[in-house]
Each structure stands twice: as C-alpha cells, then as structure tokens.
Design an enzyme around this catalytic site. Structure first.
Site, short mmCIF file in Angstrom:
data_model
loop_
_atom_site.label_atom_id
_atom_site.label_comp_id
_atom_site.label_asym_id
_atom_site.label_seq_id
_atom_site.Cartn_x
_atom_site.Cartn_y
_atom_site.Cartn_z
N HIS A 92 54.68 -49.92 15.38
CA HIS A 92 53.42 -49.37 15.89
C HIS A 92 53.67 -48.44 17.06
O HIS A 92 53.16 -47.32 17.12
CB HIS A 92 52.50 -50.52 16.31
CG HIS A 92 51.22 -50.06 16.95
ND1 HIS A 92 51.10 -49.89 18.32
CD2 HIS A 92 50.03 -49.69 16.42
CE1 HIS A 92 49.88 -49.46 18.59
NE2 HIS A 92 49.22 -49.34 17.46
N ARG A 121 42.59 -52.87 2.27
CA ARG A 121 43.05 -51.98 3.35
C ARG A 121 42.02 -50.90 3.63
O ARG A 121 41.29 -50.47 2.74
CB ARG A 121 44.38 -51.31 2.97
CG ARG A 121 45.59 -52.22 2.91
CD ARG A 121 46.84 -51.40 2.62
NE ARG A 121 48.07 -52.16 2.75
CZ ARG A 121 48.71 -52.73 1.75
NH1 ARG A 121 48.21 -52.64 0.52
NH2 ARG A 121 49.83 -53.39 1.95
N GLY A 159 47.35 -48.23 12.30
CA GLY A 159 47.18 -49.47 13.04
C GLY A 159 45.84 -49.66 13.70
O GLY A 159 45.60 -50.68 14.35
N ARG A 216 51.27 -40.29 2.56
CA ARG A 216 50.39 -39.44 3.37
C ARG A 216 51.27 -38.44 4.10
O ARG A 216 52.47 -38.66 4.26
CB ARG A 216 49.59 -40.27 4.37
CG ARG A 216 50.44 -41.04 5.36
CD ARG A 216 49.61 -42.03 6.16
NE ARG A 216 50.45 -42.84 7.05
CZ ARG A 216 50.05 -43.95 7.65
NH1 ARG A 216 48.82 -44.38 7.44
NH2 ARG A 216 50.85 -44.62 8.45
N LYS A 270 44.21 -42.62 1.99
CA LYS A 270 44.96 -43.61 1.22
C LYS A 270 44.47 -43.66 -0.23
O LYS A 270 45.27 -43.62 -1.18
CB LYS A 270 44.85 -44.98 1.88
CG LYS A 270 45.79 -46.04 1.30
CD LYS A 270 45.48 -47.41 1.85
CE LYS A 270 45.66 -47.50 3.34
NZ LYS A 270 47.09 -47.50 3.74
N CYS A 321 38.03 -16.35 29.82
CA CYS A 321 39.07 -16.68 30.79
C CYS A 321 38.91 -18.07 31.40
O CYS A 321 39.68 -18.45 32.28
CB CYS A 321 39.12 -15.64 31.91
SG CYS A 321 37.58 -15.51 32.85
N SER A 345 34.10 -10.48 30.66
CA SER A 345 34.99 -11.64 30.57
C SER A 345 34.13 -12.88 30.76
O SER A 345 33.43 -12.99 31.77
CB SER A 345 36.08 -11.57 31.64
OG SER A 345 36.92 -12.70 31.56
N MET A 391 42.75 -49.80 12.26
CA MET A 391 41.75 -50.59 11.53
C MET A 391 42.43 -51.75 10.81
O MET A 391 43.64 -51.89 10.83
CB MET A 391 40.96 -49.68 10.59
CG MET A 391 40.03 -48.75 11.32
SD MET A 391 39.07 -47.70 10.22
CE MET A 391 40.35 -46.68 9.50
N TYR A 398 40.19 -11.06 23.25
CA TYR A 398 41.32 -11.83 23.75
C TYR A 398 40.83 -13.15 24.34
O TYR A 398 39.65 -13.33 24.63
CB TYR A 398 42.11 -11.05 24.81
CG TYR A 398 41.35 -10.81 26.11
CD1 TYR A 398 41.38 -11.74 27.14
CD2 TYR A 398 40.61 -9.65 26.29
CE1 TYR A 398 40.69 -11.53 28.32
CE2 TYR A 398 39.90 -9.43 27.47
CZ TYR A 398 39.95 -10.38 28.48
OH TYR A 398 39.25 -10.17 29.64
#
Length: 889
Positions: free
Chosen positions: A465, A96, A105, A349, A26, A841, A774, A107, A861
């Site tokens: 909210h 704020r 919402g 934002r 903010k 895996c 693996s 804080m 992978y």
C-alpha cells in the site's frame, strides 16, 4: 427497465474497456480481458449508475436490482459448475469495488464470500485440503467482520497471534486445520459478543452486506480524502464487481501476485512485480509476508523467483504481459492468482507510475510506434512533473546510513520523524517538514502520507500500500526497511545501532531505499533525455506561450532553464523588500510632500534600473511584463519604534511627526485600499520613476550588443477607463523624455491587469487605451467571491469537503464565476481592439485545469512561477490537443 448488472467471462461479455464510466475501470477491463481470451474467472459488475441511485435514494436499491443480480449469479454458477450456498460444492465469490479511475486501497473488498459453518465442510471435502478450507473461512470472517460489520481488524490479528503462540509457530502457514477451526470459533464468539448477534450464515445476506459495504465505502473518510487530493468527483460513484473465487492459498502450486509490464519507478522496459506462494491477494498488498520477485534476474540471494518456482505459469504470465501492453498500448498494473498451476487474471489497469517513469514510457512507446507523439504528450500528467523539478541527494554529501529497505518511490526528502498520520498532518500544516514512519501503512494513513515529505515503512514490498500510494502522490518512499524497529508507545525507532526518536531529523532516498540520520545536502535536477524529448514534442503542439512570474535574476534564470518564453508578471514591489531598499521605500511612503517623495525615489531609481536591466538581459529579447507598484501599504509601513526612528532620521523629521503619519496611512482594509493605479494617480512621481527605470534599464540591456527587450508596462488595479488614460499618459511622457535624452528608442507597450469585476465588465471601454490585458486571477478571485485569500484557508477546505465548491478557487480557477468574468473581458476587449494580446498571470497560470480554460477562451499566454513552467508547457499542449478535437485515451 434500467440495466444495472453486466456479466463478464465464460462467453458472457456485456462490457468493454471503453465503458469504464459505467462499469468502473476494474469491471470494464475484466470484460475486455475476457473478450481477448485471457483466463478471467466469470462474474458480473453492478454499475456506477447504481451507486449514484443508491445515494440519491437514501441508500436504498431499485426494486429490479435483485432479479438482475440473481440472473447474473446463475450464469456464474453455470460457468464454473458450482452453486452459491451449496453445502457440498459451494461457489465462493469476491466482492470488489471499481471506480472509473484507480483508487488503490481506498475502498473495501471481501473475499471468500459464501462460506459458513456448512459450506466450509463442503469446501474441505471437495478440495481435499481441510487446512485450506478453514484458512479461507477465517479469512472471510476476518475481512467481512472488519469491512461489513465494523469490527476492529486488530482484534482479529490478536487472536491469530495468540494461536501462533499456543502452537509454537511464527508463520500463519504453519497453523494446522485444527488451529484454524479454533481461530474461527474465537472469531465468531468475538463478533457475537461485540455486535450482539451471530456472524451471518446465509450466503445471500452475506452478498448483499458486502455489496452495501462497497457502495458505503465510496463515501468513507479515506476515499473522500483521496478523491479530494486527486480531483475525483463524488458524483462518479463506484461499481461493484462480484467474481468467482480462485484460490492462491491451496498449496505450493498456488500463488498470488501483482506485477507491472514495466518498472513503475523508472519506466524501464522490464517485467516487474512480486508474488507469494500459497497466499491470497491481501497478503501481498498488506505487506504481512515478504513477497518474492517474478524473474530470477531480480532475485537476491535466498530468494526464489516465480520463474524458478512455477516456470510454466511464469511463461504464461510473460505472454499475458505482452498481450495486455500491446492491446491497451500502455503500461499495465496486473493482479493475478495461480490455482494449482493454472493462471487467472483478476485485474488490469493503467499502472500508477512516477513522473520519470511516465516520461520514459511515453517516449519509448512513441519511438517504437506503439503510440503516436500526440498520445505520448497526452499520457503524462502535467502536475506530476513537479516530482522532477526539485533537488535530489548530492552524491558527494556526507551521510550516515542507518537502514536500507526497498526503493519503493523515487525522490529524496529530509524531515522530522513522526509515527502518526494525524500528527504528520498537524505538523505539516505548521510548515514543518515531516517524514512519516510506520510499520506498514493502511488506507487510513492517506492524509498523513499526503502531508509528509517522505514515507518509511518497516514492512511491505514494492507493491505494498505504501509503495503504490506514494508513487501516485509523488512522495519518496522506502518500504520494507527491516533494520528499523518502530515502537509506537515509546515514539522511537531503534536502527543502525542507535535510537532515533520522534522529532529527530532523517533523510530518505527513495531511489536507493536508503535512510540516513540527519539532513543530507541536495542537488538540482538535470532536465534532459526523455524530459527534453517530450517537452519538445509538447512545444510543437501547443498554441499558447508560457511565461514566468519573476522579479529576481535567480527566478528569471531558473524559468529560462525550464523553457519560459518571457516574463508575464514582474511585481515591482517585491524588489523593494531587500533590507538595503526597504528603508528608502518607507521614506518615500511617509514623506509629507512631493519633494520628500522625489528625494526618496531618486535613491530608488538606480536599484530599479539595474534590476530591470538584469531581467531584460536574461530574457534576451523576450517580452517582459512589468507591473508598476501595487503594494498594499501595510506591507511597507514601519511597525516598530526602531523602524519609525530610521524613517524619521532618513527624512530629517521629528519622530512624533512620523508616528502621526504612520497612523494616518493605516487602512482598515488595505487589500482594497490606496494601492495600484490609485497610488500612481495620487503620487504620479512614483510611476514616473518606475517608467524611467524600465526604459533606461531596457536601453542599458542592449549596450553590450544584447537583444532588444520588449517591455510591456502593466498598470495595476484599473477599474475605469479614465484611470488608464491618466496613468498611460504618465508612462508615454517619460518614454519620450528618456528616448530624447539617450537618442535611443525601443519598442514598448502599455496595458493593464484585469483584476476587478468592474474592469472585466467594462473591458470594451478600457481596451481603447490598452495594448494588452493580463488577468490577475488571484485578486479577481478575491473580489469576485468577496474573499481574502490570506484568511479563507480557515474555511475553504470545509467548502470543498461539503461540495459547496468543487475546488479551492485560489488553486484552480472558478470557471463558473471568475471564469465568466475572464470570458466577458476577453470578448469585450477583442470587440474593441481586434488582436488584443491577453494572458493570465495569477497562480492559476500553473494549474493544468485552469490552463485548459485559458485555451478555451483563446488567451495568448499563461504565466506562472518558475518551477511550474514545464507543467504549464505540457498542460498547454494537452489543452491545444483537446481544443483541436483530439481526445485523450
């Protein structure tokens, strides 16, 4: 001297957008908006570093903070021509929070700070509007009393409701200045009675109380829950923003609103949002009043849009929309206030959005040239793709509509109705599908919203909210379902001409806003369009391959549809749980000698061969890692008399003999018992049968012209080099026999799963006999930590909450410990055998943070469950961008 305070607005912009870690999102964006000449009320930001220092110093402020705040407040006074605490021309401020990432919402906020019994009279005279002044004062006492002093906010609402009854009105806006004065008096009396001291009149005391409340709210339960759900470290802290008030509640030429530069549900390039005339910001997000649409194109009959009510201001807002999106190169979530026909920007934002919207926005912005394709790939949260990979309502299904509200967050869900967040969490923990139904949600409902499959509220708009939080969580949500009346006491919701009770099943469609009685059939998603486009771009950027964990044709086909490039783990013991096979498996395990085992294995061979053939055909020439049998024996042992009798009959043995055999095979700790390669060494005929099934299945898969499969045979639970030598020799022997018998040969490889710390530490020795590694990080996590993943869930959440562990190590890989073992094994394995193929895996293969670690280590992978394949594809691309030096915006 440490600089704790940064000014913004009125020519004093000490911050920038790229300072969000210090100033919070903010504060950084307020300074940035002011620097590009947008109308931002002046103010100052107290940094996130101060928040950290505050907690490190026993909730005490550094000695030089007071002077810095006083200096910054003086700049605000000079800019607006008002003085803080002045009885004739008072400056009022908002206080704020502002963390570096959006936590909507979670804080605390305080508005209209600086009002007291004297300044309210000055505000009344200066504005010429006593009603506005006293309404603002009661708002301040209500918000400050709840946020800072800890008075239950419902107590304040009860006083207002009583005042409306006495005045014979139904809306707050109909109350006169005299009514609000009486409300203020009752508020102060209640606060004094509850706390034993009067409501604070000193504006300086008010300011420091509010600053302390914002810092204190960083550690409140709902913020802690939100951070845990979204992997936000507590060490980041929050900033505090103190800003000159502008007023949207001064009359019909004033307003407040929230808007998005694009539709956050669909991503469509349209201006999207809501506003309220004569209101302050909390009226919009709380859902207390029904907001109106911005544009007349989205207005329904009876609604008056901002475009019609305040046309000149609307045009200014449209210009701001274009400026912000072009400047930030992303969809923006904007908060604004209109004071007497003048537009003020209070926040911008990057807007929270659904997965579908995220994909569309990223693709369209890339195709328009606003961002490049790499940035488009970075923009989409891989974990959010899960929203797109599950069924939606079948359009042909029968359904009984009981209510319709606003389509606040897309997706569909069925579940039982609950009216309480604690109950939602409790029932969901038992595996029950839950729909949370509330009049309106508040930040205290965060845990219930996360536990629920879907959310319904009877009040609130598209920016309430419930709507904002549900979209961020990927939960379907219907808000403002006015046809539903919730009775918390009776645990019922009358709607659609009938009464739905707690425990009844409903279905909601977050894309249409509809709520139906009972369950409604679902259909599989279609993954095309923007999804396919972005995944193609991601595939062109990633280095690692993405495979799937699959044992059944359905899993394999699903994974191929999602783009899997082979099988990274086929757990052959999972193929034995079929009722037609489990009895034979038990006969094999319970047999007294090799002959008995071979009889049972001969019955299993055709099943295994056909299973492998089907998997190889589906994977059409792609690599398939088949793990040989690795069952903890307790999973297969007969437990009941009927099961024991079936085994005895199958083996032709006396029942008492089978009972004794079952007792002999029981283990105190089966997860560390006679399993994996230890079974193959004790009973080589088991691995011989499986190897034969693999090779015969592979050859069969090519008989109708199919692509030649690439079997990768994986030996599980290896701890020593010698174990792999013995079991590999078994596999190679069977391969030679099958190739000779069939006159056919296929390419294959033999490797091992690294899932024990000893294997990781001696990987250089083991690699001498392995074609690939693996990493089985599920078991490696268990053995590294000495934890049972089946039991650790009882206490691991406490470990995460208390900061002992940053995350559940079974969800996201423990880089410091388990990751170190993976890194050691990879380095040692490659030192012995250059180019040794390596993958992962465990379930970590579908976790974006773990995938980033795999890229860092250089694995070839990752393998994950079928529905996580798209997540892994995108995460692997983002990991590659990070590893190559490209940084996320």
């Amino acid at each position: 001297m440490t600089k704790w305070v940064y000014s913004f607005g009125a020519g004093h912009n000490e911050g920038r957008a790229d300072m969000r870690n210090l100033l919070g999102g903010k504060g950084a964006n307020l300074a940035e908006m002011a620097s590009i000449d947008l109308p931002v009320p002046p103010g100052f930001t107290i940094t996130t570093e101060l928040c950290t220092a505050y907690y490190d110093n026993g909730r005490k402020y550094p000695g030089d903070l007071d002077a810095q705040v006083t200096a910054a407040l003086t700049l605000v006074e000079e800019a607006v021509g008002l003085r803080f605490g002045d009885r004739d021309h008072p400056l009022l401020v908002s206080v704020r929070s502002g963390a570096r990432v959006s936590m909507p919402g979670m804080m605390d906020t305080v508005l209209n700070l600086g009002l007291n019994d004297e300044t309210v009279l000055g505000l009344s005279k200066a504005s010429g509007d006593p009603r506005f002044a006293w309404d603002s004062y009661r708002r301040f006492i209500q918000m400050y009393g709840s946020v800072v002093l800890g008075v239950d906010h419902h107590r304040f609402e009860e006083i207002i409701e009583s005042a409306k009854i006495d005045a014979g009105v139904t809306e707050d806006t109909a109350l006169s200045p005299e009514h609000w004065q009486q409300v203020v008096a009752e508020y102060k009396e209640m606060v004094h009675s509850d706390l034993g001291k009067p409501f604070p009149q000193d504006p300086g005391e008010q300011l420091w109380g509010a600053i302390g409340a914002v810092f204190g709210s960083w550690m409140n339960p709902r913020a802690n829950t939100y951070r845990r759900l979204h992997d936000i470290p507590a060490s980041w802290g929050t900033a505090v923003n103190v800003q000159a008030m502008v007023f949207g509640n001064m009359g019909a030429d004033c307003a407040t609103g929230v808007c998005f530069t694009r539709d956050p549900s669909t991503g469509e390039d349209i201006f999207y949002g809501e506003f309220l005339v004569n209101a302050q910001g909390e009226d919009v997000v709380a859902g207390i009043r029904t907001p109106q649409p911005l544009s007349k194109l989205r207005a329904k009959p009876g609604e008056v849009s901002m475009e019609e009510a305040l046309p000149a201001v609307y045009e200014d807002l449209v210009r701001v929309r274009t400026t912000l999106e072009t400047h930030y190169k992303d969809m923006q979530d904007i908060e604004f206030t209109v004071q007497q026909q003048k537009l003020y920007m209070l926040q911008t934002r990057s807007g929270k959005r659904t997965a579908a919207a995220s994909l569309r926005i990223a693709v369209e912005m890339a195709e328009s040239g606003l961002i490049d394709r790499k940035e488009a790939v970075r923009r989409v949260n891989p974990a959010s793709l899960d929203q797109l990979l599950h069924p939606t309502l079948d359009p042909k299904a029968t359904r009984k509509l009981i209510s319709k509200g606003l389509p606040a967050s897309p997706g569909a869900a069925s579940g039982i109705v609950v009216f309480n967040s604690d109950e939602a969490e409790m029932r969901a923990a038992k595996g029950e599908p839950v729909i949370l139904v509330r009049v309106e949600t508040s930040p205290e409902d965060i845990h219930g919203m996360h536990a629920a499959r879907g959310i319904v509220t009877t009040r609130g708009g598209m920016t309430s909210h419930a709507a904002v939080v549900a979209r961020g969580m990927g939960r379907p949500c219907v808000s403002g379902a006015g046809g539903i009346s919730v009775d918390y006491g009776a645990q019922t919701m009358p709607c659609g001409g009938q009464v739905v009770r707690a425990g009844d099943t409903i279905t909601l469609d977050g894309a249409t806003g509809e709520v139906f009685l009972g369950s409604v059939a679902m259909v599989e998603p279609a993954l095309s369009g923007d999804f396919a486009t972005l995944m193609t771009w991601a595939d062109g950027l990633r280095r690692m391959k993405v495979r799937t964990n699959a044992e059944t044709p359905l899993d394999a086909e699903t994974a191929r549809k999602f783009g899997a490039e082979g099988i990274g783990l086929c757990r052959t013991e999972h193929m034995f749980f079929d009722p037609a096979r489990i009895g034979v498996v038990r006969q094999m395990i319970m047999a007294q000698d090799e002959r008995g085992r071979r009889v049972a294995l001969a019955k299993l061979l055709p099943f295994q061969r056909d299973d492998f053939r089907d998997l190889f055909r589906i994977m059409a020439g792609l690599p398939c890692t088949i793990r040989l049998l690795d069952p903890p024996l307790h999973e297969f042992l007969p437990h009941h008399e009927a099961e024991l009798a079936d085994v005895a009959a199958g083996l032709g043995e006396d029942l008492d003999v089978i009972r004794r055999r079952a007792d002999e095979l029981k283990e105190a700790n089966p997860m560390l018992g006679h399993r994996g390669c230890r079974l193959g060494i004790s009973y080589p005929e088991i691995y011989e049968m499986q190897a034969r099934a693999i090779f015969e299945g592979a050859i069969a898969a090519t008989e109708d012209g199919g692509a030649a499969p690439v079997p990768e045979i994986m030996i599980p639970l290896i701890a020593t080099k010698r174990e792999l030598e013995i079991t590999r020799a078994q596999v190679d022997k069977v391969a030679a026999e099958v190739f000779k018998e069939t006159g056919r040969t296929i390419e294959y490889s033999v490797g091992t799963m690294i899932e024990l710390p000893r294997a990781a530490l001696t990987a250089d020795k083991i690699a001498e006999n392995a074609d690939f590694f693996s990493f089985g990080t599920n078991d490696l996590t268990q053995t590294a930590f000495g934890l049972s993943r089946d039991d650790a869930g009882k206490f691991l959440p406490q470990y995460v909450e208390q900061g002992i562990l940053p995350k559940d190590p079974f969800v996201s890989i423990d880089i410091e410990g388990v990751g170190a073992l993976v890194r050691i094994a990879a380095e040692k394995g490659r030192a012995t055998k250059n180019g040794l193929k390596m993958g992962i895996c465990g379930e970590h293969g579908g976790d974006p943070a773990s995938i980033a670690f795999c890229e860092e280590v250089g694995l070839d992978y990752v393998s994950c469950s079928p529905y996580r394949v798209p997540v892994a594809r995108l995460a692997a691309a983002q990991a590659a961008l990070g590893a190559s030096g490209d940084k996320t915006a």
